[in-house]
Design a protein around this motif. Structure first.
Motif, short mmCIF file in Angstrom:
data_model
loop_
_atom_site.label_atom_id
_atom_site.label_comp_id
_atom_site.label_asym_id
_atom_site.label_seq_id
_atom_site.Cartn_x
_atom_site.Cartn_y
_atom_site.Cartn_z
N SER A 23 0.84 -1.20 0.00
CA SER A 23 0.00 0.00 0.00
C SER A 23 0.87 1.25 0.00
CB SER A 23 -0.92 0.00 1.23
OG SER A 23 -1.78 -1.12 1.21
N ILE A 24 1.96 1.23 0.77
CA ILE A 24 2.90 2.36 0.77
C ILE A 24 3.52 2.51 -0.61
CG2 ILE A 24 5.04 3.27 1.76
CD1 ILE A 24 4.36 1.63 4.31
N TYR A 25 3.89 1.38 -1.22
CA TYR A 25 4.48 1.41 -2.56
C TYR A 25 3.55 2.10 -3.56
CZ TYR A 25 5.13 -0.28 -7.29
OH TYR A 25 5.22 -0.33 -8.66
N LYS A 26 2.25 1.80 -3.49
CA LYS A 26 1.29 2.39 -4.44
C LYS A 26 1.15 3.90 -4.25
CE LYS A 26 -1.39 -1.87 -4.92
NZ LYS A 26 -2.64 -2.58 -4.58
N GLU A 27 1.43 4.38 -3.05
CA GLU A 27 1.30 5.80 -2.75
C GLU A 27 2.46 6.64 -3.28
OE1 GLU A 27 0.31 9.52 -0.80
OE2 GLU A 27 -0.94 7.76 -1.18
N LEU A 28 3.68 6.11 -3.27
CA LEU A 28 4.87 6.95 -3.41
C LEU A 28 5.45 7.14 -4.83
CD1 LEU A 28 6.82 5.82 -0.22
CD2 LEU A 28 5.29 7.79 -0.49
N ILE A 200 2.76 8.66 6.06
CA ILE A 200 4.14 8.30 5.75
C ILE A 200 4.69 9.20 4.65
CG2 ILE A 200 5.60 6.48 4.76
CD1 ILE A 200 3.91 4.47 6.36
N HIS A 201 3.87 9.49 3.66
CA HIS A 201 4.27 10.40 2.58
C HIS A 201 4.66 11.76 3.17
CE1 HIS A 201 3.24 11.91 -1.76
NE2 HIS A 201 4.34 12.48 -1.28
N TYR A 202 3.85 12.25 4.09
CA TYR A 202 4.13 13.55 4.72
C TYR A 202 5.42 13.50 5.54
CZ TYR A 202 3.62 17.61 7.77
OH TYR A 202 3.85 18.78 8.46
N ILE A 203 5.61 12.43 6.31
CA ILE A 203 6.81 12.28 7.14
C ILE A 203 8.07 12.29 6.27
CG2 ILE A 203 8.06 10.61 8.58
CD1 ILE A 203 5.28 9.94 9.84
N ILE A 204 8.01 11.61 5.12
CA ILE A 204 9.16 11.61 4.20
C ILE A 204 9.39 13.01 3.63
CG2 ILE A 204 10.03 10.74 1.99
CD1 ILE A 204 8.46 8.14 2.58
N ASN A 205 8.32 13.64 3.19
CA ASN A 205 8.43 14.98 2.59
C ASN A 205 9.04 15.99 3.55
OD1 ASN A 205 7.85 15.45 -0.10
ND2 ASN A 205 5.64 15.44 0.20
N GLN A 206 8.67 15.89 4.82
CA GLN A 206 9.13 16.86 5.82
C GLN A 206 10.39 16.41 6.54
OE1 GLN A 206 7.55 19.88 6.12
NE2 GLN A 206 6.39 19.11 4.35
N SER A 207 10.94 15.24 6.16
CA SER A 207 12.16 14.70 6.79
C SER A 207 12.00 14.62 8.32
CB SER A 207 13.38 15.56 6.43
OG SER A 207 13.57 15.60 5.04
N HIS A 213 2.63 8.01 16.66
CA HIS A 213 1.48 7.12 16.83
C HIS A 213 0.49 7.45 15.73
CE1 HIS A 213 2.12 5.87 21.32
NE2 HIS A 213 3.09 5.50 20.51
N LEU A 214 0.48 6.60 14.70
CA LEU A 214 -0.33 6.87 13.51
C LEU A 214 -1.70 6.22 13.63
CD1 LEU A 214 2.38 6.48 10.70
CD2 LEU A 214 1.77 8.49 12.06
N GLY A 215 -2.43 6.65 14.66
CA GLY A 215 -3.76 6.12 14.88
C GLY A 215 -4.76 7.24 15.06
N SER A 216 -5.99 6.87 15.36
CA SER A 216 -7.06 7.85 15.57
C SER A 216 -6.79 8.69 16.81
CB SER A 216 -8.40 7.13 15.69
OG SER A 216 -8.34 6.12 16.68
N ASN A 217 -7.40 9.86 16.85
CA ASN A 217 -7.27 10.74 18.01
C ASN A 217 -8.18 10.32 19.16
OD1 ASN A 217 -5.42 12.41 16.72
ND2 ASN A 217 -7.03 13.70 15.82
N ASP A 218 -9.06 9.36 18.90
CA ASP A 218 -10.01 8.92 19.92
C ASP A 218 -10.05 7.39 19.97
OD1 ASP A 218 -11.06 8.78 17.39
OD2 ASP A 218 -13.02 9.62 17.89
N MET A 219 -10.89 6.85 20.84
CA MET A 219 -10.91 5.40 21.09
C MET A 219 -12.34 4.86 21.03
SD MET A 219 -8.30 5.36 24.38
CE MET A 219 -9.19 6.69 25.21
#
Length: 286
Positions: A23-28, A200-207, A213-219
């Motif tokens: 899925s990451i591969y398809k995005e980048l 992940i795309h954003y994290i790479i772009n911004q170095s 924690h790449l999850g929801s803000n709530d539970m």
């Protein structure tokens, strides 16, 4: 100038044939020079010149890295823990010698599976009782100790979405009126694979580096999550089998706090439910 520099990043996705890695591969690829690995022979990957055959027990990580010379390594590998630990030592050694190389490690909420009384945040001390969680902790510590300024730890909760294995299994259980296990006393956070790829795309772009924690803000309670998704999918229901691990609520939720991404890269449980319950015609197009 900044955008031109990022287009030249050489990204290597280790584990590119798995659900998350692929899925990451398809995005980048539209934005970066991307290479990925697969292990077992599969025509879909072996005929794709972007994919390299690489099995952690058989192939040289050193040779792979020095052939591709990545500036970003994304590890979404699975396999034998001993072999995986050796691979990540070699990744850390490569990053030490190549200071311009970033390492993004796909980790898990399981690093907190022995801490069940409260949700967990990025800077909380990890503690696990499962072999999987303990292994993830080992790799996290290895990378954070050897190449801290080059490492991003990406901890994931339950990953759903219309094409996720869990939602596919749920749909099969609905279709065949089969049993689907839910945990009434388990409080979880969640996300979708589409949101993870955007993050992940954003994290790479911004170095960016550090722990995320790449999850929801709530539970939500695990049972409520899947009952709500099911009710949005349609009128039919699987056979929900309630599994109780204790008489009180247990938290298996990771929440972002100190390393929150911008609002457009955040997600809520209601958004996870909405995306995961899209009809199958849309799912087949995605």
């Amino acid at each position: 100038m900044q955008e031109k520099k990022k287009e030249k990043e050489r990204i290597l996705i280790l584990g590119g044939s798995g659900f998350i890695g692929n899925s990451i591969y398809k995005e980048l690829p539209p934005y970066f020079h991307v290479r990925a690995t697969y292990c077992k022979q599969h025509g879909l990957f072996s005929e794709n010149k972007i994919f390299h055959q690489y099995c952690i027990e058989e192939n040289s990580t050193f040779l792979l890295l020095n052939t591709i010379r990545p500036t970003v390594i994304i590890s979404a590998l699975t396999g034998n823990y001993e072999s995986l630990l050796k691979v990540h030592r070699e990744i850390a050694d490569y990053a030490l010698l190549n200071q311009n190389c970033s390492v993004l490690y796909v980790s898990s909420s399981e690093v907190f599976d022995a801490k069940w009384r409260y949700p967990s945040y990025e800077n909380d001390v990890t503690l696990s009782e499962s072999s999987f969680g303990k292994f993830k902790i080992l790799v996290e510590k290895l990378l954070l100790e050897k190449v801290p300024s080059q490492t991003a730890i990406l901890r994931l909760p339950i990953v759903l979405g219309i094409n996720s294995p869990t939602i596919f299994h749920l749909r099969q259980c609905i279709r065949h009126e089969a049993t689907f296990e839910v945990y009434p006393n388990l409080v979880v956070s969640a996300t979708t694979i589409n949101k993870v790829c955007q993050q992940i795309h954003y994290i790479i772009n911004q170095s960016l580096h550090g722990i995320f924690h790449l999850g929801s803000n709530d539970m939500i309670h695990h049972e409520d999550l899947f009952r709500e998704i099911t009710s949005k999918i349609g009128d039919n229901m699987p056979i929900f089998k309630s599994v109780f691990s204790s008489n009180e609520d247990r938290y298996k939720a990771i929440l972002p706090k100190t390393n929150k991404l911008p609002r457009q890269y955040q997600i809520t449980v209601s958004e996870v439910i909405e995306e995961s319950s899209l009809n199958e015609e849309i799912a087949s197009v995605k």
